[in-house]
Design a protein around this motif. Structure first.
Motif, PDB file in Angstrom:
ATOM      1  N   UNK A   6       0.524  -0.871   0.249  1.00  0.00           N
ATOM      2  CA  UNK A   6      -0.025   0.127  -0.028  1.00  0.00           C
ATOM      3  C   UNK A   6       1.046   0.971   0.241  1.00  0.00           C
ATOM      4  N   UNK A   7       1.714   1.262   0.919  1.00  0.00           N
ATOM      5  CA  UNK A   7       2.503   2.456   1.076  1.00  0.00           C
ATOM      6  C   UNK A   7       3.516   2.553  -0.298  1.00  0.00           C
ATOM      7  N   UNK A   8       3.945   1.188  -0.805  1.00  0.00           N
ATOM      8  CA  UNK A   8       5.070   1.608  -2.380  1.00  0.00           C
ATOM      9  C   UNK A   8       3.625   2.277  -2.893  1.00  0.00           C
ATOM     10  N   UNK A   9       2.590   1.728  -2.977  1.00  0.00           N
ATOM     11  CA  UNK A   9       1.255   2.358  -4.099  1.00  0.00           C
ATOM     12  C   UNK A   9       1.103   4.085  -4.461  1.00  0.00           C
ATOM     13  N   UNK A  10       1.028   4.058  -2.914  1.00  0.00           N
ATOM     14  CA  UNK A  10       1.238   5.473  -2.695  1.00  0.00           C
ATOM     15  C   UNK A  10       2.570   6.829  -3.081  1.00  0.00           C
ATOM     16  N   UNK A  16       3.726  10.490  -9.810  1.00  0.00           N
ATOM     17  CA  UNK A  16       2.557  10.040 -11.330  1.00  0.00           C
ATOM     18  C   UNK A  16       1.781  11.831 -10.650  1.00  0.00           C
ATOM     19  N   UNK A  17       1.226  11.874  -9.270  1.00  0.00           N
ATOM     20  CA  UNK A  17       1.040  13.227  -9.072  1.00  0.00           C
ATOM     21  C   UNK A  17       2.269  14.702  -9.804  1.00  0.00           C
ATOM     22  N   UNK A  18       3.031  14.488  -8.993  1.00  0.00           N
ATOM     23  CA  UNK A  18       4.281  15.707  -9.509  1.00  0.00           C
ATOM     24  C   UNK A  18       5.117  15.564 -10.789  1.00  0.00           C
ATOM     25  N   UNK A  19       3.876  14.993 -11.469  1.00  0.00           N
ATOM     26  CA  UNK A  19       4.793  14.683 -13.110  1.00  0.00           C
ATOM     27  C   UNK A  19       6.386  13.631 -12.983  1.00  0.00           C
ATOM     28  N   UNK A  20       7.100  13.098 -11.607  1.00  0.00           N
ATOM     29  CA  UNK A  20       8.478  12.746 -11.728  1.00  0.00           C
ATOM     30  C   UNK A  20       8.338  11.825 -12.816  1.00  0.00           C
ATOM     31  N   UNK A 103       2.730  12.549   9.964  1.00  0.00           N
ATOM     32  CA  UNK A 103       1.667  12.735  11.191  1.00  0.00           C
ATOM     33  C   UNK A 103       0.869  12.564  11.091  1.00  0.00           C
ATOM     34  N   UNK A 104      -0.106  11.899   9.707  1.00  0.00           N
ATOM     35  CA  UNK A 104      -1.141  11.717   9.748  1.00  0.00           C
ATOM     36  C   UNK A 104      -1.783   9.997   9.651  1.00  0.00           C
ATOM     37  N   UNK A 105      -0.644   9.566   9.248  1.00  0.00           N
ATOM     38  CA  UNK A 105      -0.065   8.534   8.576  1.00  0.00           C
ATOM     39  C   UNK A 105       0.287   7.726   9.984  1.00  0.00           C
ATOM     40  N   UNK A 110      -0.140   1.218  11.045  1.00  0.00           N
ATOM     41  CA  UNK A 110       0.747   0.930  10.032  1.00  0.00           C
ATOM     42  C   UNK A 110       2.129   0.832  10.993  1.00  0.00           C
ATOM     43  N   UNK A 111       2.493  -0.188  11.229  1.00  0.00           N
ATOM     44  CA  UNK A 111       4.094   0.312  11.765  1.00  0.00           C
ATOM     45  C   UNK A 111       5.120   1.191  11.300  1.00  0.00           C
ATOM     46  N   UNK A 112       5.934   1.724  11.943  1.00  0.00           N
ATOM     47  CA  UNK A 112       7.045   2.143  11.320  1.00  0.00           C
ATOM     48  C   UNK A 112       7.548   1.539  10.546  1.00  0.00           C
ATOM     49  N   UNK A 113       8.424   0.854  10.686  1.00  0.00           N
ATOM     50  CA  UNK A 113       9.267  -0.309   9.771  1.00  0.00           C
ATOM     51  C   UNK A 113       8.509  -0.995   8.513  1.00  0.00           C
ATOM     52  N   UNK A 114       7.334  -1.416   8.388  1.00  0.00           N
ATOM     53  CA  UNK A 114       6.275  -1.039   7.120  1.00  0.00           C
ATOM     54  C   UNK A 114       6.183   0.267   6.583  1.00  0.00           C
ATOM     55  N   UNK A 115       6.548   0.833   7.365  1.00  0.00           N
ATOM     56  CA  UNK A 115       6.103   2.429   5.990  1.00  0.00           C
ATOM     57  C   UNK A 115       7.418   2.859   5.941  1.00  0.00           C
ATOM     58  N   UNK A 116       8.573   2.768   6.319  1.00  0.00           N
ATOM     59  CA  UNK A 116       9.726   2.997   5.403  1.00  0.00           C
ATOM     60  C   UNK A 116      10.153   1.599   4.791  1.00  0.00           C
ATOM     61  N   UNK A 117       9.557   0.689   4.977  1.00  0.00           N
ATOM     62  CA  UNK A 117      10.017  -0.728   3.724  1.00  0.00           C
ATOM     63  C   UNK A 117       9.500  -0.490   2.805  1.00  0.00           C
ATOM     64  N   UNK A 118       8.189   0.219   3.160  1.00  0.00           N
ATOM     65  CA  UNK A 118       6.996   0.423   2.183  1.00  0.00           C
ATOM     66  C   UNK A 118       7.567   1.823   1.368  1.00  0.00           C
ATOM     67  N   UNK A 119       8.085   2.294   1.128  1.00  0.00           N
ATOM     68  CA  UNK A 119       8.758   3.788   0.613  1.00  0.00           C
ATOM     69  C   UNK A 119       9.826   3.088   0.101  1.00  0.00           C
TER      70      UNK A 119
END
Length: 287
Positions: A6-10, A16-20, A103-105, A110-119
């Motif tokens: 989910x984090x990877x998809x975001x 895409x939103x930033x047109x990178x 701060x919102x996520x 969602x655990x912190x390690x999941x967020x960072x690994x997803x990124x």
């Protein structure tokens, strides 16, 4: 695993939103087109010059010219992949913190390690396929023009991917420690340090200076990106060109000896250690 994806998809949605992705694709198409056009023009120039002298371009000379053109293109591709790994990941954490998204996520389940690994996975799935597609376009485009395909191109691509993976992971660590701007500047300087260390080592090999060679070796262990490229370049050269390079020694852009298994193991452990350190820092830091 679902949270990681989910984090990877975001991460992809944000790119895409930033047109990178659009900007990178358009600029890459321009680069590939110019490179292939220049390759064709330069090779035709060599052949025309030989015809003016009343002879054909010797097979060995054409082989060397074709291999050199491929090396130049892959060198630039490695540089572009490294830049994308650094600058696309520099805001992975710090940018989210600055925008308030982090701060919102984080309070959600969602655990912190999941967020960072997803990124990490999200940026990895952006950078590595880009580098693969770019290198294949250059290799097979150049083959269509020159008839030359390196002896072991996929070994070279693998080492280039390893270099991009290391830089991306190190940038992710920087993003957990510094602001986006500071991370980008620091990582770009470290990349330059590895490149400069490779040149110093080449000068040391050319002059026989043990001190300069030791500096080059040390830099290759601290920032292995340049040495990984040199290892990759070995698989892009025909044996005859490698022998010429080996006799000349001191070439600041290519290597002549394959990387040892011990060094590759070090890079793998180093990259894993950087990722684990990033997870530890992110878990302990307040945002």
């Amino acid at each position: 695993m679902r949270s990681l994806l989910l984090i990877a998809r975001f991460t992809w949605r944000e790119a895409l939103a930033r047109r990178l992705i659009l900007a990178v694709l358009l600029l890459t198409l321009v680069f590939v087109g110019l490179y292939l056009y220049g390759t064709d023009a330069l090779l035709r120039s060599f052949q025309r010059r030989a015809a003016e002298l009343g002879r054909e371009l010797p097979g060995q000379a054409q082989l060397f010219a074709s291999a050199t053109l491929v090396l130049m293109g892959m060198y630039i591709a490695n540089f572009l992949g490294s830049l994308l790994a650094v600058f696309s990941t520099a805001a992975a954490v710090s940018g989210e913190a600055d925008s308030g998204t982090l701060q919102a996520v984080l309070p959600k389940p969602i655990r912190r390690w999941e967020f960072l690994l997803g990124k990490w996975l999200g940026h990895l799935s952006l950078v590595l396929p880009y580098l693969v597609l770019l290198t294949l376009a250059l290799l097979y485009g150049a083959q269509a023009i020159t008839g030359y395909l390196p002896p072991q191109p996929f070994y070279a691509i693998g080492l280039m991917l390893l270099g991009a993976l290391f830089l991306l992971t190190l940038t992710l660590l920087g993003s957990t420690l510094f602001s986006t701007l500071t991370t980008g500047v620091v990582l770009f300087m470290l990349y330059g340090l590895g490149w400069a260390g490779g040149i110093v080592g080449s000068v040391g090999a050319l002059t026989g200076s043990k001190t300069l060679q030791q500096i080059g070796t040390l830099s290759s262990y601290v920032v292995p990106s340049d040495r990984l490229w040199r290892g990759a370049s070995v698989y892009l050269q025909p044996e005859a060109l490698r022998q010429v390079q080996d006799v000349a020694r001191g070439n600041p852009f290519v290597g002549t000896e394959p990387l040892g298994a011990g060094y590759l193991l070090w890079v793998g452990i180093y990259t894993l250690g950087v990722l684990l350190l990033a997870l530890w820092v992110f878990r302990r830091r307040d945002f």
